[in-house]
Design a protein around this motif. Structure first.
Motif, mmCIF file in Angstrom:
data_model
loop_
_atom_site.group_PDB
_atom_site.id
_atom_site.type_symbol
_atom_site.label_atom_id
_atom_site.label_comp_id
_atom_site.label_asym_id
_atom_site.label_seq_id
_atom_site.Cartn_x
_atom_site.Cartn_y
_atom_site.Cartn_z
ATOM 1 N N GLY A 21 -81.939 -45.840 -0.800
ATOM 2 C CA GLY A 21 -81.479 -44.615 -0.151
ATOM 3 C C GLY A 21 -80.300 -44.869 0.762
ATOM 4 N N GLU A 22 -80.345 -45.956 1.528
ATOM 5 C CA GLU A 22 -79.230 -46.313 2.410
ATOM 6 C C GLU A 22 -77.962 -46.551 1.589
ATOM 7 O OE1 GLU A 22 -80.396 -49.772 4.642
ATOM 8 O OE2 GLU A 22 -82.220 -48.785 5.356
ATOM 9 N N THR A 23 -78.111 -47.240 0.464
ATOM 10 C CA THR A 23 -76.961 -47.538 -0.394
ATOM 11 C C THR A 23 -76.393 -46.259 -0.997
ATOM 12 O OG1 THR A 23 -77.862 -49.715 -0.883
ATOM 13 C CG2 THR A 23 -76.202 -48.869 -2.411
ATOM 14 N N MET A 24 -77.271 -45.372 -1.446
ATOM 15 C CA MET A 24 -76.808 -44.091 -1.986
ATOM 16 C C MET A 24 -76.053 -43.316 -0.909
ATOM 17 S SD MET A 24 -80.143 -42.985 -4.216
ATOM 18 C CE MET A 24 -79.471 -41.391 -4.667
ATOM 19 N N HIS A 25 -76.605 -43.315 0.294
ATOM 20 C CA HIS A 25 -75.963 -42.606 1.402
ATOM 21 C C HIS A 25 -74.573 -43.171 1.680
ATOM 22 C CE1 HIS A 25 -75.431 -41.612 5.797
ATOM 23 N NE2 HIS A 25 -75.540 -40.426 5.232
ATOM 24 N N GLN A 26 -74.456 -44.503 1.690
ATOM 25 C CA GLN A 26 -73.154 -45.138 1.927
ATOM 26 C C GLN A 26 -72.161 -44.774 0.826
ATOM 27 O OE1 GLN A 26 -74.189 -49.271 2.207
ATOM 28 N NE2 GLN A 26 -74.902 -49.091 4.316
ATOM 29 N N GLU A 27 -72.628 -44.798 -0.426
ATOM 30 C CA GLU A 27 -71.729 -44.509 -1.545
ATOM 31 C C GLU A 27 -71.351 -43.031 -1.604
ATOM 32 O OE1 GLU A 27 -70.250 -46.792 -3.635
ATOM 33 O OE2 GLU A 27 -71.121 -48.180 -2.192
ATOM 34 N N LEU A 28 -72.304 -42.161 -1.320
ATOM 35 C CA LEU A 28 -72.030 -40.727 -1.356
ATOM 36 C C LEU A 28 -71.462 -40.209 -0.045
ATOM 37 C CD1 LEU A 28 -75.154 -39.337 -3.223
ATOM 38 C CD2 LEU A 28 -72.796 -39.102 -3.950
ATOM 39 N N GLY A 29 -71.643 -40.991 1.027
ATOM 40 C CA GLY A 29 -71.223 -40.541 2.352
ATOM 41 C C GLY A 29 -69.745 -40.265 2.464
ATOM 42 N N VAL A 106 -78.561 -45.923 -11.647
ATOM 43 C CA VAL A 106 -79.080 -44.714 -11.018
ATOM 44 C C VAL A 106 -77.956 -43.692 -11.022
ATOM 45 C CG1 VAL A 106 -79.871 -43.691 -8.851
ATOM 46 C CG2 VAL A 106 -80.753 -45.911 -9.569
ATOM 47 N N ARG A 107 -78.239 -42.536 -11.614
ATOM 48 C CA ARG A 107 -77.266 -41.440 -11.613
ATOM 49 C C ARG A 107 -77.849 -40.296 -10.789
ATOM 50 N NH1 ARG A 107 -76.749 -43.549 -16.682
ATOM 51 N NH2 ARG A 107 -74.647 -44.050 -17.339
ATOM 52 N N LEU A 115 -72.896 -36.782 -9.074
ATOM 53 C CA LEU A 115 -72.343 -37.103 -7.761
ATOM 54 C C LEU A 115 -72.206 -38.599 -7.560
ATOM 55 C CD1 LEU A 115 -74.394 -34.685 -5.482
ATOM 56 C CD2 LEU A 115 -72.111 -34.338 -6.447
ATOM 57 N N LEU A 116 -73.046 -39.347 -8.269
ATOM 58 C CA LEU A 116 -73.094 -40.788 -8.028
ATOM 59 C C LEU A 116 -73.576 -41.494 -9.280
ATOM 60 C CD1 LEU A 116 -73.188 -43.223 -5.964
ATOM 61 C CD2 LEU A 116 -75.576 -42.629 -5.643
ATOM 62 N N LYS A 117 -72.947 -42.596 -9.578
ATOM 63 C CA LYS A 117 -73.393 -43.503 -10.636
ATOM 64 C C LYS A 117 -73.466 -44.874 -9.987
ATOM 65 C CE LYS A 117 -72.136 -45.197 -15.198
ATOM 66 N NZ LYS A 117 -71.125 -45.141 -16.265
ATOM 67 N N LEU A 118 -74.688 -45.378 -9.788
ATOM 68 C CA LEU A 118 -74.917 -46.610 -9.035
ATOM 69 C C LEU A 118 -75.423 -47.702 -9.980
ATOM 70 C CD1 LEU A 118 -74.802 -47.204 -5.925
ATOM 71 C CD2 LEU A 118 -77.254 -46.795 -5.906
ATOM 72 N N PRO A 119 -74.536 -48.602 -10.444
ATOM 73 C CA PRO A 119 -74.983 -49.692 -11.321
ATOM 74 C C PRO A 119 -75.723 -50.755 -10.507
ATOM 75 C CG PRO A 119 -72.636 -49.897 -10.892
ATOM 76 C CD PRO A 119 -73.098 -48.648 -10.181
ATOM 77 N N LEU A 120 -76.922 -51.088 -10.939
ATOM 78 C CA LEU A 120 -77.765 -52.056 -10.244
ATOM 79 C C LEU A 120 -77.964 -53.293 -11.095
ATOM 80 C CD1 LEU A 120 -80.471 -49.528 -8.994
ATOM 81 C CD2 LEU A 120 -78.486 -50.372 -7.731
ATOM 82 N N LYS A 155 -80.702 -55.442 -6.903
ATOM 83 C CA LYS A 155 -79.496 -55.562 -6.084
ATOM 84 C C LYS A 155 -78.476 -54.499 -6.475
ATOM 85 C CE LYS A 155 -79.815 -60.618 -5.910
ATOM 86 N NZ LYS A 155 -79.142 -61.852 -6.311
ATOM 87 N N TYR A 156 -77.660 -54.164 -5.500
ATOM 88 C CA TYR A 156 -76.455 -53.386 -5.744
ATOM 89 C C TYR A 156 -75.310 -54.323 -5.387
ATOM 90 C CZ TYR A 156 -72.753 -49.930 -5.326
ATOM 91 O OH TYR A 156 -71.577 -49.242 -5.477
ATOM 92 N N GLY A 157 -74.592 -54.814 -6.387
ATOM 93 C CA GLY A 157 -73.622 -55.880 -6.150
ATOM 94 C C GLY A 157 -74.378 -57.101 -5.663
ATOM 95 N N ASP A 158 -74.012 -57.632 -4.511
ATOM 96 C CA ASP A 158 -74.712 -58.777 -3.930
ATOM 97 C C ASP A 158 -75.766 -58.359 -2.908
ATOM 98 O OD1 ASP A 158 -73.244 -60.577 -5.408
ATOM 99 O OD2 ASP A 158 -71.677 -60.783 -3.884
ATOM 100 N N LYS A 159 -75.881 -57.076 -2.640
ATOM 101 C CA LYS A 159 -76.790 -56.568 -1.608
ATOM 102 C C LYS A 159 -78.202 -56.379 -2.169
ATOM 103 C CE LYS A 159 -77.541 -52.560 1.337
ATOM 104 N NZ LYS A 159 -77.037 -51.223 1.685
ATOM 105 N N ALA A 160 -79.159 -57.136 -1.619
ATOM 106 C CA ALA A 160 -80.563 -56.996 -2.029
ATOM 107 C C ALA A 160 -81.101 -55.664 -1.518
ATOM 108 C CB ALA A 160 -81.396 -58.148 -1.476
ATOM 109 N N LEU A 161 -81.815 -54.931 -2.367
ATOM 110 C CA LEU A 161 -82.346 -53.626 -1.988
ATOM 111 C C LEU A 161 -83.797 -53.680 -1.530
ATOM 112 C CD1 LEU A 161 -80.679 -51.403 -4.736
ATOM 113 C CD2 LEU A 161 -79.918 -51.843 -2.391
#
Length: 186
Positions: A21-29, A106-107, A115-120, A155-161
């Protein structure tokens, strides 16, 4: 029967993926139309987490066997002159470790608009003490006679979720048959 038969890949992830959720918020923010809609973020994260768990509702044995299909030493079993299609072989692999990376996406769509396409990246790491594989016609058709441990890290990129979760020690007492024709070696 194996105590791990039917174990699902999604079970290796925590139920709540708050960092998703934090990552989605950052990307969509960065989208000004979504700024300040804080109640929306928790809902979107919950929906994304549920969808991701549903998508990862796959048998863990299939994920592991998919990695074993790439083992160089098994390629000889794809040669029908050495191993006729009716021949069933059992190959035992000793202690080994491998990571298989899956790539869920995650779309986030609202009113039909993406609004968002988040490759994990989902790293599934197995430390196997031993395992026996049933092989026929260039395919892994069964897994059994082994033990080991599995962990997963989303992970999203190098960031562990989430914090890495490890399974308890797994044992495959009896062979687990894979859906015909099995998984192709190659």
């Amino acid at each position: 029967m194996s105590e791990e038969a039917g174990r699902r890949l999604g079970e290796l992830l925590p139920g709540r993926l708050s960092k998703l959720g934090e990552t989605m918020h950052q990307e969509l923010g960065s989208d000004p139309s979504l700024a300040g809609h804080s109640p929306v973020w928790g809902f979107l994260a919950s929906q994304a987490s549920d969808a991701l768990h549903a998508k990862l509702d796959v048998d863990l044995i299939d994920v592991l066997a998919g990695a074993w299909c790439k083992v160089r030493e098994l390629r000889e079993y794809t040669d029908p002159t050495k191993h006729p299609p009716t021949e069933r072989s059992t190959v035992t692999l000793g202690t080994h470790r491998f990571t298989r990376t899956l790539h869920p996406v995650v779309r986030c769509r609202v009113a039909g608009q993406t609004l968002l396409k988040l490759p994990l990246n989902l790293d599934v790491t197995a430390v196997i003490e031993t395992v026996s594989l049933g092989i026929q016609n260039g395919h892994i058709v069964a897994v059994g006679g082994g033990s080991g441990r599995v962990s997963a890290q989303l992970k999203y990129g190098d960031k562990a979720l989430h914090d890495e979760l490890k399974s308890r020690a797994v044992k495959f007492y009896e062979p687990i048959s894979l859906k015909a024709p099995g998984l192709r070696i190659g």
